[in-house]
Design a protein around this motif. Structure first.
Motif, PDB file in Angstrom:
ATOM      1  N   LEU A   1       0.818  -1.208   0.000  1.00  0.00           N
ATOM      2  CA  LEU A   1       0.000   0.000   0.000  1.00  0.00           C
ATOM      3  C   LEU A   1       0.855   1.263   0.000  1.00  0.00           C
ATOM      4  O   LEU A   1       0.396   2.341  -0.402  1.00  0.00           O
ATOM      5  CB  LEU A   1      -0.926   0.022   1.218  1.00  0.00           C
ATOM      6  CG  LEU A   1      -1.998  -1.074   1.299  1.00  0.00           C
ATOM      7  CD1 LEU A   1      -2.684  -1.023   2.654  1.00  0.00           C
ATOM      8  CD2 LEU A   1      -3.004  -0.918   0.169  1.00  0.00           C
ATOM      9  N   GLU A   2       2.099   1.148   0.466  1.00  0.00           N
ATOM     10  CA  GLU A   2       2.975   2.310   0.606  1.00  0.00           C
ATOM     11  C   GLU A   2       3.876   2.538  -0.603  1.00  0.00           C
ATOM     12  O   GLU A   2       4.635   3.504  -0.644  1.00  0.00           O
ATOM     13  CB  GLU A   2       3.860   2.155   1.852  1.00  0.00           C
ATOM     14  CG  GLU A   2       3.109   1.974   3.150  1.00  0.00           C
ATOM     15  CD  GLU A   2       2.346   3.236   3.568  1.00  0.00           C
ATOM     16  OE1 GLU A   2       2.449   4.259   2.870  1.00  0.00           O
ATOM     17  OE2 GLU A   2       1.653   3.179   4.590  1.00  0.00           O
ATOM     18  N   ILE A   3       3.795   1.669  -1.597  1.00  0.00           N
ATOM     19  CA  ILE A   3       4.710   1.754  -2.731  1.00  0.00           C
ATOM     20  C   ILE A   3       4.217   2.783  -3.737  1.00  0.00           C
ATOM     21  O   ILE A   3       3.057   2.766  -4.148  1.00  0.00           O
ATOM     22  CB  ILE A   3       4.862   0.372  -3.403  1.00  0.00           C
ATOM     23  CG1 ILE A   3       5.454  -0.628  -2.404  1.00  0.00           C
ATOM     24  CG2 ILE A   3       5.739   0.461  -4.643  1.00  0.00           C
ATOM     25  CD1 ILE A   3       5.491  -2.055  -2.926  1.00  0.00           C
ATOM     26  N   MET A   4       5.105   3.665  -4.133  1.00  0.00           N
ATOM     27  CA  MET A   4       4.778   4.656  -5.157  1.00  0.00           C
ATOM     28  C   MET A   4       4.714   3.974  -6.521  1.00  0.00           C
ATOM     29  O   MET A   4       5.552   3.136  -6.847  1.00  0.00           O
ATOM     30  CB  MET A   4       5.838   5.764  -5.175  1.00  0.00           C
ATOM     31  CG  MET A   4       5.598   6.824  -6.226  1.00  0.00           C
ATOM     32  SD  MET A   4       6.911   8.080  -6.268  1.00  0.00           S
ATOM     33  CE  MET A   4       6.608   8.913  -4.713  1.00  0.00           C
ATOM     34  N   ASN A   5       3.731   4.346  -7.323  1.00  0.00           N
ATOM     35  CA  ASN A   5       3.593   3.777  -8.661  1.00  0.00           C
ATOM     36  C   ASN A   5       4.805   4.105  -9.527  1.00  0.00           C
ATOM     37  O   ASN A   5       5.366   5.203  -9.438  1.00  0.00           O
ATOM     38  CB  ASN A   5       2.341   4.322  -9.346  1.00  0.00           C
ATOM     39  CG  ASN A   5       1.064   3.830  -8.693  1.00  0.00           C
ATOM     40  OD1 ASN A   5       1.091   2.961  -7.821  1.00  0.00           O
ATOM     41  ND2 ASN A   5      -0.057   4.375  -9.104  1.00  0.00           N
ATOM     42  N   GLY A   6       5.184   3.160 -10.375  1.00  0.00           N
ATOM     43  CA  GLY A   6       6.262   3.418 -11.321  1.00  0.00           C
ATOM     44  C   GLY A   6       7.334   2.349 -11.297  1.00  0.00           C
ATOM     45  O   GLY A   6       7.063   1.170 -11.048  1.00  0.00           O
ATOM     46  N   HIS A   7       8.553   2.776 -11.546  1.00  0.00           N
ATOM     47  CA  HIS A   7       9.695   1.862 -11.599  1.00  0.00           C
ATOM     48  C   HIS A   7      10.247   1.688 -10.187  1.00  0.00           C
ATOM     49  O   HIS A   7      10.616   2.662  -9.532  1.00  0.00           O
ATOM     50  CB  HIS A   7      10.764   2.421 -12.535  1.00  0.00           C
ATOM     51  CG  HIS A   7      10.250   2.643 -13.933  1.00  0.00           C
ATOM     52  ND1 HIS A   7       9.989   1.608 -14.801  1.00  0.00           N
ATOM     53  CD2 HIS A   7       9.933   3.792 -14.593  1.00  0.00           C
ATOM     54  CE1 HIS A   7       9.551   2.098 -15.942  1.00  0.00           C
ATOM     55  NE2 HIS A   7       9.496   3.418 -15.848  1.00  0.00           N
ATOM     56  N   VAL A   8      10.295   0.439  -9.729  1.00  0.00           N
ATOM     57  CA  VAL A   8      10.595   0.126  -8.327  1.00  0.00           C
ATOM     58  C   VAL A   8      11.881  -0.679  -8.223  1.00  0.00           C
ATOM     59  O   VAL A   8      12.103  -1.612  -9.006  1.00  0.00           O
ATOM     60  CB  VAL A   8       9.419  -0.669  -7.689  1.00  0.00           C
ATOM     61  CG1 VAL A   8       9.756  -1.083  -6.260  1.00  0.00           C
ATOM     62  CG2 VAL A   8       8.137   0.159  -7.726  1.00  0.00           C
ATOM     63  N   ILE A   9      12.709  -0.332  -7.248  1.00  0.00           N
ATOM     64  CA  ILE A   9      13.900  -1.127  -6.936  1.00  0.00           C
ATOM     65  C   ILE A   9      13.771  -1.663  -5.523  1.00  0.00           C
ATOM     66  O   ILE A   9      13.437  -0.934  -4.592  1.00  0.00           O
ATOM     67  CB  ILE A   9      15.196  -0.309  -7.105  1.00  0.00           C
ATOM     68  CG1 ILE A   9      16.417  -1.212  -6.849  1.00  0.00           C
ATOM     69  CG2 ILE A   9      15.229   0.937  -6.233  1.00  0.00           C
ATOM     70  CD1 ILE A   9      17.733  -0.618  -7.313  1.00  0.00           C
ATOM     71  N   ASP A  10      14.005  -2.970  -5.370  1.00  0.00           N
ATOM     72  CA  ASP A  10      13.929  -3.658  -4.082  1.00  0.00           C
ATOM     73  C   ASP A  10      15.356  -3.987  -3.647  1.00  0.00           C
ATOM     74  O   ASP A  10      16.038  -4.796  -4.283  1.00  0.00           O
ATOM     75  CB  ASP A  10      13.092  -4.933  -4.242  1.00  0.00           C
ATOM     76  CG  ASP A  10      12.832  -5.659  -2.927  1.00  0.00           C
ATOM     77  OD1 ASP A  10      13.416  -5.274  -1.901  1.00  0.00           O
ATOM     78  OD2 ASP A  10      12.043  -6.625  -2.941  1.00  0.00           O
TER      79      ASP A  10
END
Length: 249
Positions: free
Chosen positions: A61-70
């Motif tokens: 729920l806290e993740i910003m939309n778009g390109h994500v790096i983990d």
């Protein structure tokens, strides 16, 4: 870590599932819930414990939309739920343990998996959001500042992404909410020092009480908080404060 008979049986079933070329969604969840990282790796020494699936789902729920790096991606619990939430346009997973990477590629085959230390990985692009459940506390690192590992990961993430969402031990979060009757600010000396030295503001997210998942961790039962950060604009000509690598825009 010594496993019970039931844990051993479930772990062996997870190992059998992982021999398949392609996993169903139910099989992915079974592996996340039952593959025991402590069965063949000293995760306690590294301070690394996998995120419970329920907590990973709520975290999305806290993740910003778009390109994500983990960062410190483990076997991909956070990334899988980021993908299922529809918030991740693309996923990059960075994990130092090659065995975890091989499993992660089956849990989240859509991601670009990179087997590397977060200290060595030098991306050639900037991401919209960095996510992590980093190892906690005094993990052996290259930092000259002696800051706890979770703070180092946030600092590194600030050079890679516009914003971040992280799972931190409650003592590092700057507040107490989970397991409490009401929200309380609680800024430790280390927390204040980190904020002052980096200019990074760590704030609570939408208000997820992680206490309900405290018994779902394997080998530990940490009190944690989900935090979010908006990072200051990077100065690409300046090396990381940890002196580890330069970002390339």
């Amino acid at each position: 870590m010594k496993l019970t008979k039931a844990q051993t049986k479930a772990h062996n079933e997870a190992e059998a599932i992982l021999t398949k070329d392609r996993l169903s969604d139910d099989e992915k969840l079974f592996v996340l819930d039952n593959w025991q990282e402590g069965a063949s790796h000293n995760n306690a020494y590294a301070g690394a414990f996998f995120t419970p699936s329920g907590l990973a789902r709520d975290f999305s729920l806290e993740i910003m939309n778009g390109h994500v790096i983990d960062l410190c991606a483990g076997i991909g619990a956070l990334s899988l739920h980021a993908l299922w939430s529809g918030r991740a346009e693309s996923l990059t997973c960075v994990e130092i343990n090659p065995a975890y990477v091989e499993i992660g590629k089956k849990i989240v085959p859509e991601a670009n998996w990179i087997c590397a230390s977060v200290f060595d990985f030098a991306p050639t692009r900037r991401f919209d959001c960095a996510i992590s459940n980093p190892p906690f506390g005094k993990v052996r690192t290259r930092s000259e500042k002696g800051m706890d590992f979770e703070f180092q990961v946030i600092e590194i993430a600030s050079r890679m992404a516009e914003a971040g969402a992280f799972i931190l031990p409650q003592t590092s979060a700057g507040f107490r909410y989970s397991g409490e009757r009401y929200y309380l600010r609680s800024e430790s000396r280390k927390f204040k020092s980190f904020s002052e030295n980096t200019g990074i503001t760590i704030e609570p997210g939408c208000g997820i009480d992680t206490e309900i998942y405290r018994g779902d961790w394997r080998g530990v039962s940490p009190c944690v908080e989900i935090v979010v950060c908006e990072f200051p604009a990077p100065i690409f000509s300046t090396p990381l404060q940890t002196g580890l690598f330069d970002m390339v825009a």
